[in-house]
Design a protein around this motif. Structure first.
Motif, PDB file in Angstrom:
ATOM      1  N   LEU A  39       0.869  -1.139  -0.082  1.00  0.00           N
ATOM      2  CA  LEU A  39       0.130   0.036  -0.067  1.00  0.00           C
ATOM      3  C   LEU A  39       0.795   1.307  -0.096  1.00  0.00           C
ATOM      4  O   LEU A  39       0.600   2.379  -0.752  1.00  0.00           O
ATOM      5  CB  LEU A  39      -0.890   0.125   1.163  1.00  0.00           C
ATOM      6  N   ILE A  43       0.642   4.350  -2.736  1.00  0.00           N
ATOM      7  CA  ILE A  43       0.294   5.742  -2.226  1.00  0.00           C
ATOM      8  C   ILE A  43       1.543   6.512  -2.855  1.00  0.00           C
ATOM      9  O   ILE A  43       1.334   7.482  -3.464  1.00  0.00           O
ATOM     10  CB  ILE A  43       0.328   5.755  -0.674  1.00  0.00           C
ATOM     11  N   ALA A  46       0.970   7.059  -6.525  1.00  0.00           N
ATOM     12  CA  ALA A  46      -0.294   7.749  -6.887  1.00  0.00           C
ATOM     13  C   ALA A  46       0.142   9.340  -6.589  1.00  0.00           C
ATOM     14  O   ALA A  46      -0.047  10.355  -7.435  1.00  0.00           O
ATOM     15  CB  ALA A  46      -1.422   7.506  -5.708  1.00  0.00           C
ATOM     16  N   LYS A  47       0.691   9.606  -5.590  1.00  0.00           N
ATOM     17  CA  LYS A  47       1.382  10.877  -5.458  1.00  0.00           C
ATOM     18  C   LYS A  47       2.175  11.511  -6.595  1.00  0.00           C
ATOM     19  O   LYS A  47       2.188  12.577  -6.919  1.00  0.00           O
ATOM     20  CB  LYS A  47       2.259  11.013  -4.157  1.00  0.00           C
ATOM     21  N   ALA A  50       0.094  11.998  -9.582  1.00  0.00           N
ATOM     22  CA  ALA A  50      -0.769  12.995  -9.341  1.00  0.00           C
ATOM     23  C   ALA A  50      -0.158  14.292  -9.594  1.00  0.00           C
ATOM     24  O   ALA A  50      -0.492  15.375 -10.307  1.00  0.00           O
ATOM     25  CB  ALA A  50      -1.410  13.050  -8.041  1.00  0.00           C
ATOM     26  N   LEU A  62      -4.358   7.730 -13.987  1.00  0.00           N
ATOM     27  CA  LEU A  62      -4.201   7.705 -12.529  1.00  0.00           C
ATOM     28  C   LEU A  62      -5.395   6.890 -11.945  1.00  0.00           C
ATOM     29  O   LEU A  62      -5.297   6.128 -11.092  1.00  0.00           O
ATOM     30  CB  LEU A  62      -4.189   9.067 -11.702  1.00  0.00           C
ATOM     31  N   LEU A  66      -5.080   3.227 -10.130  1.00  0.00           N
ATOM     32  CA  LEU A  66      -5.727   3.205  -8.670  1.00  0.00           C
ATOM     33  C   LEU A  66      -6.689   1.959  -8.632  1.00  0.00           C
ATOM     34  O   LEU A  66      -6.438   0.921  -7.892  1.00  0.00           O
ATOM     35  CB  LEU A  66      -6.260   4.394  -8.255  1.00  0.00           C
ATOM     36  N   ARG A  70      -6.238  -1.615  -6.827  1.00  0.00           N
ATOM     37  CA  ARG A  70      -7.107  -1.971  -5.693  1.00  0.00           C
ATOM     38  C   ARG A  70      -7.598  -3.499  -6.000  1.00  0.00           C
ATOM     39  O   ARG A  70      -7.527  -4.240  -4.954  1.00  0.00           O
ATOM     40  CB  ARG A  70      -8.395  -1.053  -5.580  1.00  0.00           C
TER      41      ARG A  70
ATOM     42  N   ALA B  50      -4.204  13.631  -3.632  1.00  0.00           N
ATOM     43  CA  ALA B  50      -3.195  13.039  -3.647  1.00  0.00           C
ATOM     44  C   ALA B  50      -1.810  13.646  -2.666  1.00  0.00           C
ATOM     45  O   ALA B  50      -1.387  12.698  -1.917  1.00  0.00           O
ATOM     46  CB  ALA B  50      -2.486  12.915  -5.041  1.00  0.00           C
ATOM     47  N   GLN B  52      -2.421  14.804   0.009  1.00  0.00           N
ATOM     48  CA  GLN B  52      -2.746  14.785   1.622  1.00  0.00           C
ATOM     49  C   GLN B  52      -2.792  13.201   1.717  1.00  0.00           C
ATOM     50  O   GLN B  52      -3.595  12.944   3.152  1.00  0.00           O
ATOM     51  CB  GLN B  52      -3.865  15.183   1.941  1.00  0.00           C
ATOM     52  N   ILE B  53      -2.626  12.186   1.022  1.00  0.00           N
ATOM     53  CA  ILE B  53      -2.930  10.752   1.300  1.00  0.00           C
ATOM     54  C   ILE B  53      -1.990  10.307   2.363  1.00  0.00           C
ATOM     55  O   ILE B  53      -0.750  10.480   2.335  1.00  0.00           O
ATOM     56  CB  ILE B  53      -2.638  10.020   0.147  1.00  0.00           C
ATOM     57  N   GLN B  54      -2.761   9.514   3.491  1.00  0.00           N
ATOM     58  CA  GLN B  54      -1.769   9.211   4.495  1.00  0.00           C
ATOM     59  C   GLN B  54      -1.901   7.611   4.595  1.00  0.00           C
ATOM     60  O   GLN B  54      -1.176   7.026   5.179  1.00  0.00           O
ATOM     61  CB  GLN B  54      -1.872  10.042   5.817  1.00  0.00           C
ATOM     62  N   GLN B  55      -3.221   7.376   4.485  1.00  0.00           N
ATOM     63  CA  GLN B  55      -3.484   5.833   4.746  1.00  0.00           C
ATOM     64  C   GLN B  55      -4.303   5.277   3.392  1.00  0.00           C
ATOM     65  O   GLN B  55      -4.774   6.198   2.564  1.00  0.00           O
ATOM     66  CB  GLN B  55      -4.362   5.809   5.807  1.00  0.00           C
ATOM     67  N   SER B  56      -4.705   4.074   3.363  1.00  0.00           N
ATOM     68  CA  SER B  56      -5.163   3.511   2.188  1.00  0.00           C
ATOM     69  C   SER B  56      -6.489   3.859   1.944  1.00  0.00           C
ATOM     70  O   SER B  56      -6.883   4.043   0.927  1.00  0.00           O
ATOM     71  CB  SER B  56      -5.104   1.851   2.346  1.00  0.00           C
ATOM     72  N   LEU B  59      -6.366   6.744  -0.310  1.00  0.00           N
ATOM     73  CA  LEU B  59      -6.125   6.263  -1.671  1.00  0.00           C
ATOM     74  C   LEU B  59      -7.317   5.793  -2.560  1.00  0.00           C
ATOM     75  O   LEU B  59      -7.515   6.398  -3.820  1.00  0.00           O
ATOM     76  CB  LEU B  59      -5.088   5.062  -1.526  1.00  0.00           C
ATOM     77  N   TRP B  60      -8.200   5.226  -1.730  1.00  0.00           N
ATOM     78  CA  TRP B  60      -9.639   4.592  -2.394  1.00  0.00           C
ATOM     79  C   TRP B  60     -10.377   5.912  -2.408  1.00  0.00           C
ATOM     80  O   TRP B  60     -11.269   5.894  -3.305  1.00  0.00           O
ATOM     81  CB  TRP B  60      -9.953   3.481  -1.692  1.00  0.00           C
ATOM     82  N   LEU B  62      -9.532   8.712  -3.222  1.00  0.00           N
ATOM     83  CA  LEU B  62      -9.208   9.366  -4.623  1.00  0.00           C
ATOM     84  C   LEU B  62      -9.567   8.465  -5.753  1.00  0.00           C
ATOM     85  O   LEU B  62     -10.162   9.279  -6.515  1.00  0.00           O
ATOM     86  CB  LEU B  62      -7.593   9.582  -4.550  1.00  0.00           C
TER      87      LEU B  62
END
Lengths: 125, 125
Positions: A39, A43, A46-47, A50, A62, A66, A70, B50, B52-56, B59-60, B62
């Motif tokens: 994961l 992440i 994806a960053k 983006a 993108l 994702l 997933r 993107a 600001q993503i910190q956890q899965s 991600l989903w 987004l």
């Protein structure tokens, strides 16, 4: 009379190994660690994607990335004891898991895990 | 004998306005401008999410956002002359298009466009 499917070396679905309490802890820890790393990788990607979006096709690339990741992760990380030797075998083969992380599992689990990793490696070659 | 559906004021599907060459240029320009602005908005929001993503789950979220926006945009931006008065009406209502951008279209197009924008405003209220 013993049917072939009930013998010691038969396919695990008919003769699944029993996971002890301590083996379940090891399995859960290894599973979560591999999932967490995968994961984290998604992440980061994806960053990166983006940050480089310039036009709408990049945006939908993108989204597609994702969705694919997933689905792949959902399929791959199946925490059912009946599936775990295949799951860990695949993760070993993909180098998402190190053998040491499975240290403490009985040979009745390690053997099919290694076998499946080798099977995947042979078929990929 | 004239059937009701063939009269001047009937629903446009039966009696669609003809778009002149210059009106088609105006329509295409306005359509592309609104689409470009909406896509720009989605790109900015995707970059923000993107970053600001910190956890899965982020991600989903987004992925879900992108899928929803793609479907919505696909549905909304339908460049068929039979659909354009509805399309522009909606874009006016959503303030994604300014009346001035439609300047040069005949009243036979502007009237149903404004009517549909007003219809949406009334039903949203």
């Amino acid at each position: 009379m013993t049917s072939p499917s009930a013998t010691q070396d038969s396919y695990p679905y008919q003769n699944e190994p029993i996971w002890s309490r301590s083996e379940k802890v090891i399995a859960r820890t290894a599973f979560d660690a591999a999932l967490g790393r995968e994961l984290h990788e998604v992440i980061q990607e994806a960053k990166r994607m983006a940050s480089q979006i310039q036009q709408s096709s990049d945006l939908w690339d993108l989204e597609h990335y994702l969705t694919q990741r997933r689905k792949e992760i959902d399929r791959k990380y199946d925490y059912r004891y009946s599936q775990l030797t295949h799951v860990f075998g695949r993760l070993l083969y993909e180098k998402r898991l190190r053998q040491e992380e499975l240290c403490g599992l009985g040979e009745d689990k390690l053997k099919p895990i290694r076998s499946f990793a080798e099977f995947l490696a042979e078929h990929a070659a």
